[in-house]
Enzyme design. Structure first.
Site, short mmCIF file in Angstrom:
data_model
loop_
_atom_site.label_atom_id
_atom_site.label_comp_id
_atom_site.label_asym_id
_atom_site.label_seq_id
_atom_site.Cartn_x
_atom_site.Cartn_y
_atom_site.Cartn_z
N GLU A 139 0.84 -1.21 0.00
CA GLU A 139 0.00 0.00 0.00
C GLU A 139 0.87 1.25 0.00
O GLU A 139 1.89 1.31 0.68
CB GLU A 139 -0.90 -0.02 1.24
N LYS A 168 -9.77 2.67 -2.76
CA LYS A 168 -10.27 2.20 -1.47
C LYS A 168 -11.67 2.76 -1.23
O LYS A 168 -11.92 3.94 -1.45
CB LYS A 168 -9.31 2.65 -0.36
N CYS A 184 -5.50 -2.23 2.87
CA CYS A 184 -5.29 -2.10 4.31
C CYS A 184 -6.41 -2.79 5.09
O CYS A 184 -6.69 -3.96 4.89
CB CYS A 184 -5.14 -0.63 4.69
#
Length: 531
Positions: A287, A351, A405
Site C-alpha cells: 500500500e 479504497k 489495508c
C-alpha cells in the site's frame, strides 16, 4: 470451583471492576501473536459469574436493573480492547510533534468507546438471564449481536471480533466457510463460557457435553477440509513476486527520502530470481508504496518501464489524484495501480472504506477548524472514498478483488463479484504500528477472508506480514514481520464453495435464533418459578 464462583459473584465495587477488566485482558492472549486458545475458557466463566452477581435494585424497572451488568460488560470490554488495541498509539508517535497529544484518546479512549458494545451485550444478556446453560446461550446471542453491530455502526470497526479467538490456526478456521465470522463468534462465546456451569452445577452434564461436541465438530471439520487435496494452481505458468521493502514510516513521510524509497522498491523488483528460477510475471508492491502522485511524475513511470521486462506487470499501491472541477481542490484516493512494461497504467481500484481520523476527518469542517487533521493523509482534506469497488483485471484476463489495508477485516463488505475473481489482493502498510501485535492480528483477519470466500489471498505489506495464502487459510509462502526482500511463487487455485456468503449469513442467523429461543424459553420458565 463452586467456592470460586461464589466469591466472584459476591464481589462489589472496585473489586468487581478490576476482576472484569483483568478477565478481558486475559482473553486477549488468545489473539495473535500469542494464540493461547485456553485463556477465554478462564475469562468468560468469570464474566458469567460476575453477571450472576450483577442484580440491580428489584424496586427499579428491568432496564435500570440491568445497569450493573452493563458496567461489568463494559469493564470486560475495556480490558479486552485495551489489551488488544494499545498498539494503535504507535501510529501517533510516527509524527509525535503533531499527534502525540492524542495518545490517550487512541490507547484509552477508543477501548472505552468500543467497550460500550460489550456493555450493551452484558445488559441484554442479563435481561434474558435465567440459570444453567440457558444463561450461557443468552450471553452468546447478546455478544454475537453486539459484535455484528460493531462491524458497521459509525462506519464499523470489527477488529479482533471475539470469534477470532477460536481460530488461531488453519485447522480451526475452516468452520468459517460454513457459518461465517458471526456464527463462529456466537458459538465461541457459548463454548468459552460453558465452564461457568462448574460453579453452579445446574445443567453441567448437558452443557459440557454440548461444548465438547461443538469443539469436536470444529476440529473435525477442519481436519476433514485440510485432508482434501489442495486446489490446483490457478495458472502454473504465472509467477507472482511479493516485495516487502521494510521501509520505516518516518522515511516514507520525508520528502527528501521519496526518491530513495521508490528506488528501493525498483531494486527488489528487478532482482534476479533465486536458484536460477524464471523471472516473475506479476510483481506486487505494498500500500502507498509509490511515495508521490504517480500520474504527475512521468519520469517515475519511465523508470518502471525500464525495470519491468517484456510482459511483466506491476501492481502497486499509490495515491491517485482526480480533478474535482474548476475552483475545487483535487480529490485524492488511496489506490492500487496495474502498470505494464511500457509504463502505462492499465488498471486501477480505489479504497472504498477509509479509516476515520486516519485517512479522513469526520465532521471535517468542525474538527479542522479546531486544528485537527487525519493522521495518515499527507494532503489537505485527506482521502476520498470510492463509491464502488472495482475488480482489477490483469493482461490475460485474470481478475483480482482488491482490499486496501483494513478493508480486509470487513467480511460483510466482500461482494458477490469477488467470487468471480481469481484471488483476493490485500495491500497494506502496517509500518505505522511498529513491531507490535497489530500486524499479526491484521494478517490473521485477512487470511480468514480467504477461508470464507474460497479464494487465495495475495498480501503485500511494507514491513510484513506479506504472504500468499491458499483458499484454506494456509500460508503457501511469505515473509515474517520485520524482514526485507522478495519471494516468488505461483498463485494457488480457488475452492468450490460449500456455502456462499449469503448462506453463511443465513446459518449464523439460524444459530442466533436457536440461542435466543433457548434463552427466552428458559427465561419464561425461570420467571414463572420465581413468581
Amino acid at each position: 470451583m463452586e467456592w470460586l464462583a461464589g466469591r466472584i459473584m459476591l464481589l462489589s465495587g472496585g473489586s468487581r471492576a478490576c476482576v472484569a477488566i483483568a478477565a478481558g485482558l486475559v482473553a486477549v492472549l488468545a489473539l495473535p501473536p500469542f494464540g493461547i486458545f485456553a485463556t477465554p475458557f478462564l475469562s468468560f466463566p468469570i464474566l458469567v459469574w460476575l453477571i450472576d452477581g450483577a442484580s440491580g435494585d428489584p424496586d427499579h424497572g428491568r432496564l435500570r436493573r440491568s445497569l450493573p451488568a452493563f458496567f461489568i460488560g463494559w469493564c470486560f470490554g475495556f480490558g479486552y480492547f485495551l489489551g488488544g488495541l494499545w498498539w494503535l498509539g504507535n501510529a501517533l508517535l510516527v509524527e509525535a510533534d503533531d499527534f502525540a497529544w492524542a495518545l490517550p484518546l487512541a490507547v484509552i479512549g477508543l477501548p472505552a468507546l468500543l467497550a460500550i458494545f460489550h456493555g450493551v451485550a452484558a445488559a441484554l444478556a442479563r435481561l434474558l438471564w435465567s440459570d444453567g446453560m440457558a444463561r450461557i446461550a443468552a450471553l452468546a446471542f447478546a455478544f454475537g449481536l453486539a459484535e455484528w453491530l460493531r462491524g458497521f455502526v459509525l462506519t464499523g470497526f470489527p477488529w479482533n471480533a471475539l470469534g477470532y479467538m477460536a481460530m488461531p490456526v488453519p485447522v480451526m478456521m475452516q468452520s468459517a466457510a460454513v457459518i461465517g465470522l458471526s456464527g463462529i463468534t456466537m458459538l465461541a462465546v457459548f463454548v468459552f463460557a460453558m465452564p461457568a456451569l462448574l460453579g453452579t452445577r445446574k445443567g453441567l452434564r448437558a452443557g459440557l457435553t454440548l461444548a465438547l461436541l461443538l469443539i469436536a465438530g470444529h476440529f473435525g471439520y477442519g481436519l476433514y477440509r485440510l485432508s482434501q487435496l489442495p486446489p490446483a494452481a490457478a495458472d502454473p505458468n504465472m509467477i507472482i513476486r511479493l516485495v516487502q521493502p521494510l521501509i520505516d514510516q518516518s522515511k516514507k513521510l520525508d520528502d527528501r527520502q521519496r526518491a530513495s524509497v521508490f528506488e528501493e522498491h525498483l531494486k527488489l523488483t528487478q532482482a534476479k530470481p533465486l536458484d536460477g528460477a524464471r523471472r516473475p510475471d506479476v510483481v506486487v508492491w505494498p500500500e502507498t508504496s509509490v511515495p508521490f502522485i504517480l500520474t504527475e511524475n512521468p519520469d517515475a513511470l519511465l523508470r518502471i518501464s525500464d525495470v519491468l521486462q517484456e510482459g511483466q506487470i506491476l501492481i502497486a499501491g499509490a495515491v491517485r489524484a482526480e480533478d474535482a472541477g474548476a475552483g475545487q481542490p483535487p480529490r485524492y484516493y488511496n489506490s492500487i495501480y496495474v502498470i505494464d512494461d511500457r509504463g502505462q497504467i492499465v488498471g486501477a481500484a480505489d479504497k472504498t472504506h477509509l479509516v476515520p481520523f486516519g485517512e479522513y476527518l469526520p465532521f471535517e469542517q468542525l474538527l479542522s477548524s479546531a486544528g485537527l487533521q487525519a493522521i495518515a493523509a499527507a494532503m489537505p482534506g485527506g482521502f476520498t472514498a470510492s463509491a464502488s469497488r472495482a475488480l482489477l483485471t490483469l493482461p490475460g484476463g485474470r481478475t483480482l478483488y482488491p482490499l486496501i489495508c483494513y478493508e480486509a477485516i470487513f467480511p460483510g463488505e466482500i461482494g458477490d463479484n469477488a467470487l468471480a475473481a481469481s484471488a483476493l489482493l490485500n495491500l497494506t502498510n502496517d509500518a505505522w504500528f511498529g513491531d507490535t501485535p497489530g500486524p499479526y492480528q491484521h494478517f490473521q483477519q485477512a487470511r480468514l477472508r480467504a477461508v470464507e470466500t474460497g479464494l487465495p489471498l495475495i498480501r503485500a505489506a511494507n514491513t510484513g506480514i506479506s504472504a500468499v495464502v491458499n483458499a484454506r487459510g494456509e500460508v503457501v509462502t511469505g515473509f515474517p514481520f520485520g524482514t526485507k526482500g522478495f519471494v516468488d511463487t505461483i498463485l494457488p487455485g480457488k475452492l468450490d464453495l460449500l456455502m456462499y456468503p449469503r448462506d453463511q449469513a443465513r446459518n449464523a442467523l439460524l444459530i442466533a435464533g436457536l440461542l435466543l429461543g433457548l434463552a427466552l424459553i428458559s427465561r419464561v420458565s425461570f420467571t414463572s418459578r420465581e413468581n
